[in-house]
Write a protein that holds these residues in place. Structure first.
Motif, PDB file in Angstrom:
ATOM      1  N   THR A  19      -2.108  -4.271   3.100  1.00  0.00           N
ATOM      2  CA  THR A  19      -0.907  -3.658   2.565  1.00  0.00           C
ATOM      3  C   THR A  19      -1.189  -2.177   2.374  1.00  0.00           C
ATOM      4  O   THR A  19      -2.091  -1.815   1.620  1.00  0.00           O
ATOM      5  N   GLU A  20      -0.450  -1.320   3.050  1.00  0.00           N
ATOM      6  CA  GLU A  20      -0.596   0.140   2.968  1.00  0.00           C
ATOM      7  C   GLU A  20      -2.056   0.569   3.006  1.00  0.00           C
ATOM      8  O   GLU A  20      -2.649   0.936   2.010  1.00  0.00           O
ATOM      9  N   ALA A  39       2.614  -1.347   6.171  1.00  0.00           N
ATOM     10  CA  ALA A  39       3.272  -2.425   5.427  1.00  0.00           C
ATOM     11  C   ALA A  39       2.341  -3.626   5.358  1.00  0.00           C
ATOM     12  O   ALA A  39       1.243  -3.603   5.916  1.00  0.00           O
TER      13      ALA A  39
END
Length: 185
Positions: free
Chosen positions: A169-170, A74
């Motif tokens: 992010t990811e 995340a």
């Protein structure tokens, strides 16, 4: 103390992906930091819910077909690192080019601000450091970027660290091997 094998020299075909998605093959010889009491340690810094590091020992097994995986599922702010430390009594000379064979995968197109860093250590004392910005890593796009990130060592060292710091992010990072020395072939 009898010196055990401090590494395995092997050739690695590393696929380098450019920002335009074109591929160019580069071959690098990596003298792996492996054997005896070699160990790998990991650090997750900052707030990183769900972040994990799996199979860390595979980054020091002398096999470019296996890898440690760092997962950032995340949006987070912080960093992570893996460090390979040679077995007791082994140090590597100044003048070598230590580094890490790495593949970075970014799963979403959200903007990120990151920097990759390769550091060398003697014990716990930092010796040398080289930073690779996000534009060099090609991580502002969705997809993968692979390469061998190398640091010119000006001081004796016994450990090499690969670290990434910033906003993520990811993100998925695979560390295939730590090298005490690298040479282009």
């Amino acid at each position: 103390m009898k010196r055990l094998s401090s590494g395995i020299a092997f050739a690695a075909s590393v696929l380098m992906l450019g920002l335009a998605g074109e591929a160019a093959a580069a071959t690098v010889q990596c003298t792996s930091i492996t054997g005896g009491g070699t160990k790998v340690s990991s650090v997750l810094a900052g707030t990183c819910p769900g972040c994990s590091i799996a199979d860390a020992d595979k980054a020091i097994d002398g096999n470019l077909n296996t890898f440690a995986t760092i997962t950032v599922p995340a949006a987070v702010e912080g960093g992570f690192s893996l460090r390979a430390t040679a077995q007791r009594g082994i140090a590597f000379a100044a003048g070598s080019k230590p580094g890490a064979v790495v593949r970075i995968t970014k799963a979403t197109s959200a903007a990120v601000e990151t920097r990759g860093i390769v550091r060398s250590y003697l014990g716990n004392a930092a010796q040398n450091e080289k930073e690779f910005g996000s534009s060099v890593l090609g991580i502002n796009i969705v997809g993968s970027e692979s390469g061998t990130f190398v640091l010119p060592a000006t001081k004796t060292f016994n450990a090499v660290e690969y670290a990434v710091e910033g906003s993520f992010t990811e993100y998925f990072v695979q560390v295939f091997e730590f090298c005490s020395d690298t040479k282009k072939r």
